[in-house]
Design a protein around this motif. Structure first.
Motif: not given
Length: 123
Positions: A1-13
């Motif tokens: 997908n060119a665009c998607f929502l997610e939950v950050a899996p870790a304290k990173r980025g």
């Protein structure tokens, strides 16, 4: 997908728009090109992306992959950031922000910029 929502899996980025770091569990929007992903947090996604999303006539927030997978709190925050009041309205763009003058095509915008540059150039 060119665009998607997610939950950050870790304290990173961090958010591309605000430079705020992501905490584990934060909702974030990913925009992908061939080999790169750019992430936007809830605070940054609205201001950074709303003008682009408003320009796309057939866009519906509910079509973003991952929206339904977010918990209620994250989903509500994303909908608010993208200018949608609630899940019931996620399929429709918020039209109150658009005026008839704002309804121009990309070609018209590019043409307008070219005309401004031509007028500003010394003859």
């Amino acid at each position: 997908n060119a665009c998607f929502l997610e939950v950050a899996p870790a304290k990173r980025g961090k958010c591309k728009a605000t430079d705020e770091p992501f905490a584990k569990g934060d909702a974030r929007l990913a925009l992908c090109s061939k080999e790169h992903k750019t992430f936007y947090g809830v605070k940054g996604m609205g201001d950074a992306l709303r003008p682009i999303l408003d320009a796309v006539d057939d866009f519906a927030v509910s079509n973003i992959t991952g929206l339904a997978d977010l918990d209620d709190e994250n989903r509500a925050a994303v909908l608010a950031a993208l200018g949608v009041d609630d899940d019931a309205n996620a399929g429709a763009k918020k039209r109150a922000r658009r005026s008839s003058a704002a309804n121009v095509s990309v070609a018209e915008v590019k043409l307008g910029k070219a005309e401004v540059k031509a007028e500003a150039s010394p003859a």
